[in-house]
Enzyme design. Structure first.
Site, mmCIF file in Angstrom:
data_model
loop_
_atom_site.group_PDB
_atom_site.id
_atom_site.type_symbol
_atom_site.label_atom_id
_atom_site.label_comp_id
_atom_site.label_asym_id
_atom_site.label_seq_id
_atom_site.Cartn_x
_atom_site.Cartn_y
_atom_site.Cartn_z
ATOM 1 N N ILE A 1 -2.605 -0.029 -15.018
ATOM 2 C CA ILE A 1 -2.615 -0.743 -16.300
ATOM 3 C C ILE A 1 -3.470 0.067 -17.261
ATOM 4 O O ILE A 1 -4.632 0.365 -16.968
ATOM 5 C CB ILE A 1 -3.196 -2.160 -16.144
ATOM 6 N N PHE A 2 -2.902 0.440 -18.413
ATOM 7 C CA PHE A 2 -3.613 1.273 -19.379
ATOM 8 C C PHE A 2 -4.233 0.424 -20.468
ATOM 9 O O PHE A 2 -3.566 -0.380 -21.113
ATOM 10 C CB PHE A 2 -2.655 2.290 -20.008
ATOM 11 N N GLY B 1 -8.086 -0.591 -25.963
ATOM 12 C CA GLY B 1 -8.930 -1.403 -26.843
ATOM 13 C C GLY B 1 -10.061 -1.998 -26.020
ATOM 14 O O GLY B 1 -10.769 -1.282 -25.321
ATOM 15 N N GLU C 1 -3.229 -11.048 -23.542
ATOM 16 C CA GLU C 1 -2.526 -10.110 -24.429
ATOM 17 C C GLU C 1 -1.245 -10.689 -25.032
ATOM 18 O O GLU C 1 -0.933 -10.417 -26.179
ATOM 19 C CB GLU C 1 -2.198 -8.820 -23.680
#
Length: 196
Positions: free
Chosen positions: A15-16, A19, A95
């Protein structure tokens, strides 16, 4: 596309984060790596009316904008086994439900490794999102960030922690947009403090 559809049947996932995930993932993971994704630039073009702002004054947080010549640095987290479902359940609320982001799979390149990229999941806010604020000058973005606050905290904290991550973990990378917004926000804070 839902993250669960992307990774159906997989026992591990990268998972990138680009922020707040770079300093506050809030999910369990096996390991993490600093690196980048190509074809995107990070911009403070997305509104946040929950974590870093409210309905009257949405904060500004980052999203990714497609740009063939750009790359965005951040952190990829590897989740395995039960962590996959737990992380996706958490991120779906953080998200997608609250943030209005969509999920995509992209190539992630780890810093300093001469290895092929790995596929990683990331979240992007799109222009058709009601919270999408779009481009503005660093001064306008910095002013909004300096005065916005949400349930998770001050919008300025979000900005400063992201800038700190870049300086500490990616000192060789010049993120002009991020650092110009940081300078503008700090200038506003200095003026507000001087006026008291």
């Amino acid at each position: 596309m839902k993250p669960q559809d992307i990774i159906a049947g997989k026992s591990s996932l990268w998972i990138f984060g680009y922020g707040s995930l770079v300093w506050k993932p809030d999910f369990k993971y096996k390991r993490s790596k600093v690196g980048y994704v190509k074809g995107y630039k990070r911009r403070f073009w997305h509104g946040d009316n929950f974590h870093r702002g409210n309905d009257e004054l949405p904060g500004r947080v980052v999203t990714l904008i497609e740009d063939d010549d750009a790359c965005t640095w951040g952190v990829a987290f590897k989740v395995t086994g039960a962590q996959v479902e737990e992380a996706l359940k958490y991120l779906n609320v953080r998200e997608m439900v609250r943030g209005g982001y969509i999920a995509k799979m992209v190539d992630f390149f780890a810093d300093g490794e001469n290895q092929p990229p790995v596929q990683a999941l990331l979240y992007i806010a799109t222009t058709d999102n009601p919270l999408y604020l779009g481009p503005a000058s660093p001064e306008d973005i910095g002013t909004r960030i300096a005065i916005s606050r949400g349930k998770t905290g001050h919008n300025l904290e979000y900005l400063l922690r992201l800038a700190e991550f870049m300086r500490k973990s990616c000192p060789h990378v010049e993120d002009h947009h991020l650092f110009s917004v940081e300078a503008a926000a700090l200038s506003v804070v200095a003026h507000l403090l001087a006026a008291q």
